[in-house]
Enzyme design. Structure first.
Site, PDB file in Angstrom:
ATOM      1  N   ASP A  10      -3.161  -1.828   4.548  1.00  0.00           N
ATOM      2  CA  ASP A  10      -3.303  -2.183   3.316  1.00  0.00           C
ATOM      3  C   ASP A  10      -4.779  -2.366   2.699  1.00  0.00           C
ATOM      4  OD1 ASP A  10      -2.273  -3.750   1.011  1.00  0.00           O
ATOM      5  OD2 ASP A  10      -3.222  -5.590   1.854  1.00  0.00           O
ATOM      6  N   SER A  11      -4.653  -2.586   1.602  1.00  0.00           N
ATOM      7  CA  SER A  11      -6.303  -2.709   1.005  1.00  0.00           C
ATOM      8  C   SER A  11      -7.046  -3.894   1.469  1.00  0.00           C
ATOM      9  CB  SER A  11      -5.983  -2.790  -0.465  1.00  0.00           C
ATOM     10  OG  SER A  11      -5.285  -3.716  -1.114  1.00  0.00           O
ATOM     11  N   TYR A  42      -6.277  -1.826  -4.655  1.00  0.00           N
ATOM     12  CA  TYR A  42      -5.667  -0.415  -4.734  1.00  0.00           C
ATOM     13  C   TYR A  42      -5.049  -0.542  -6.153  1.00  0.00           C
ATOM     14  CZ  TYR A  42      -6.441   1.439  -0.079  1.00  0.00           C
ATOM     15  OH  TYR A  42      -7.140   1.869   0.978  1.00  0.00           O
ATOM     16  N   GLY A  43      -4.410  -1.657  -6.748  1.00  0.00           N
ATOM     17  CA  GLY A  43      -3.559  -1.549  -7.702  1.00  0.00           C
ATOM     18  C   GLY A  43      -4.169  -1.064  -8.954  1.00  0.00           C
ATOM     19  N   CYS A  73       1.648  -1.801   2.198  1.00  0.00           N
ATOM     20  CA  CYS A  73       1.037  -1.838   0.721  1.00  0.00           C
ATOM     21  C   CYS A  73       2.071  -1.246  -0.301  1.00  0.00           C
ATOM     22  CB  CYS A  73      -0.208  -1.303   0.483  1.00  0.00           C
ATOM     23  SG  CYS A  73      -1.089  -1.023  -1.017  1.00  0.00           S
ATOM     24  N   ASN A  74       2.256  -1.745  -1.383  1.00  0.00           N
ATOM     25  CA  ASN A  74       3.266  -1.382  -2.285  1.00  0.00           C
ATOM     26  C   ASN A  74       2.556  -0.289  -2.877  1.00  0.00           C
ATOM     27  OD1 ASN A  74       6.206  -3.018  -2.573  1.00  0.00           O
ATOM     28  ND2 ASN A  74       4.603  -4.551  -1.738  1.00  0.00           N
ATOM     29  N   GLU A 153      -7.281 -12.613  -2.640  1.00  0.00           N
ATOM     30  CA  GLU A 153      -8.483 -12.254  -1.923  1.00  0.00           C
ATOM     31  C   GLU A 153      -9.816 -13.193  -2.034  1.00  0.00           C
ATOM     32  OE1 GLU A 153      -8.971  -9.631   0.425  1.00  0.00           O
ATOM     33  OE2 GLU A 153      -7.066  -8.750   0.209  1.00  0.00           O
ATOM     34  N   CYS A 185       4.141  -6.585  -3.895  1.00  0.00           N
ATOM     35  CA  CYS A 185       2.813  -6.452  -3.454  1.00  0.00           C
ATOM     36  C   CYS A 185       2.812  -7.364  -2.056  1.00  0.00           C
ATOM     37  CB  CYS A 185       1.892  -7.070  -4.607  1.00  0.00           C
ATOM     38  SG  CYS A 185      -0.043  -7.036  -3.860  1.00  0.00           S
ATOM     39  N   THR A 186       2.292  -6.862  -1.208  1.00  0.00           N
ATOM     40  CA  THR A 186       2.225  -7.438   0.031  1.00  0.00           C
ATOM     41  C   THR A 186       1.514  -8.751   0.087  1.00  0.00           C
ATOM     42  OG1 THR A 186       0.747  -5.775   1.109  1.00  0.00           O
ATOM     43  CG2 THR A 186       3.156  -5.534   1.479  1.00  0.00           C
ATOM     44  N   HIS A 187       0.510  -8.732  -0.814  1.00  0.00           N
ATOM     45  CA  HIS A 187      -0.489  -9.802  -0.858  1.00  0.00           C
ATOM     46  C   HIS A 187       0.425 -11.170  -1.222  1.00  0.00           C
ATOM     47  CE1 HIS A 187      -3.862  -7.161  -0.918  1.00  0.00           C
ATOM     48  NE2 HIS A 187      -4.641  -8.239  -0.747  1.00  0.00           N
TER      49      HIS A 187
END
Ligand code: DGL
Length: 266
Positions: A10-11, A42-43, A73-74, A153, A185-187
């Site tokens: 992922d990012s 990344y988005g 990561c989507n 983050e 979004c995996t976050h």
């Protein structure tokens, strides 16, 4: 092959939500995690940039003998997954985080589904396209929520700042009348309860972590690739040190984690 790790990327910390679900369902597996913190988020990047990062990271995970590469990561699943399949599917098993959620949605009867994600994921239209194919009974509305990844983050979760940002996004009339909300979004699963609360727990808030972990377990079982050696070694790599990564990783993986910086970009 069985003892080889599951590669995940992922990012940043987002993929840890998927890694955590995998650990719960497959505690006997070793993980090798790559968080591309040097290029976060990344988005906001172009599809080309995300493809380049994803290809290089997949190579890194394969150099470390991953038996599976999971694109946790989507934004990368939407922009790079087809390219990764073309380049690497003869070398490893590849899994994304979008198809498992769409397959799950197809088994449900939601009339109106909301999707929130990064600008890259939402503008790609990947969810809409796949849901129209597999769950045409559901109508879909989507909205980019680009402040959420930097917010998470930076550690702004379950506080007044994050509540204000979430309320402002989620009260948008685009989302009126939804029966389910996909966290694309995996976050976002890190703040899943906070999101559910804003909807008074009246809608289903869905994320990819558990469905992806179940698909992975079924796949490893079917291919006789489950690690039955009793030896587990989890490693975490980041491309740049960020104060929050270690903290979140410890929250998910309880106690000390083996965290290293890997300079794969020079
Ligand atoms: N967690 C990632 C996703 O699912 C990336 C978010 C970002 O870096 O913008 O899209």
């Amino acid at each position: 092959m069985k003892q080889q790790p599951i590669g995940i990327f992922d990012s940043g910390v987002g993929g840890l939500t998927v890694a955590h679900a995998i650990k719960q369902i497959l505690p006997g597996e070793s993980l090798i995690y790559f968080g591309d913190t040097a290029h976060l988020p990344y988005g906001d990047k172009s599809a080309e940039a995300i493809r380049y990062y994803s290809q290089r990271i997949t190579k890194f995970l394969l150099e470390h003998d991953s038996k599976v590469v999971l694109v946790a990561c989507n934004s990368a699943s939407a922009s790079a997954f087809d390219y990764l399949k073309e380049e690497f599917s003869d070398k490893t098993i590849l899994i994304d985080v979008i198809d498992p959620v769409v397959d799950f949605i197809a088994t449900k009867n939601f009339r109106k589904i909301g999707i929130i994600g990064t600008k890259r994921t939402i503008s790609s239209g990947t969810y809409e396209r796949k849901i129209a194919e597999k769950a045409p009974h559901s109508s879909v509305v989507s909205m980019a929520t680009p402040l959420l990844v930097p917010m998470i983050e930076e550690g702004f979760i379950f506080d007044d700042i994050s509540n204000a940002i979430l309320r402002s996004y989620l009260s948008n009339e685009t989302l009126a009348g939804i029966e389910a909300l996909i966290l694309a979004c995996t976050h976002y699963p890190i703040i899943k309860n906070q999101i559910s609360k804003i909807f008074n727990f009246n809608i289903e808030v869905l994320d990819s972590s558990r469905v992806v972990a179940i698909i992975l377990r079924d796949l490893l079982e079917k291919r006789n690739l489950l690690n039955d050696s009793g030896q587990v070694n989890d490693r975490f790599f980041i491309s740049d040190y960020t104060p929050y990564f270690g903290k979140i990783a410890k929250m998910f993986f309880e106690g000390e984690i083996n965290l290293q910086k890997a300079d794969i970009w020079s």
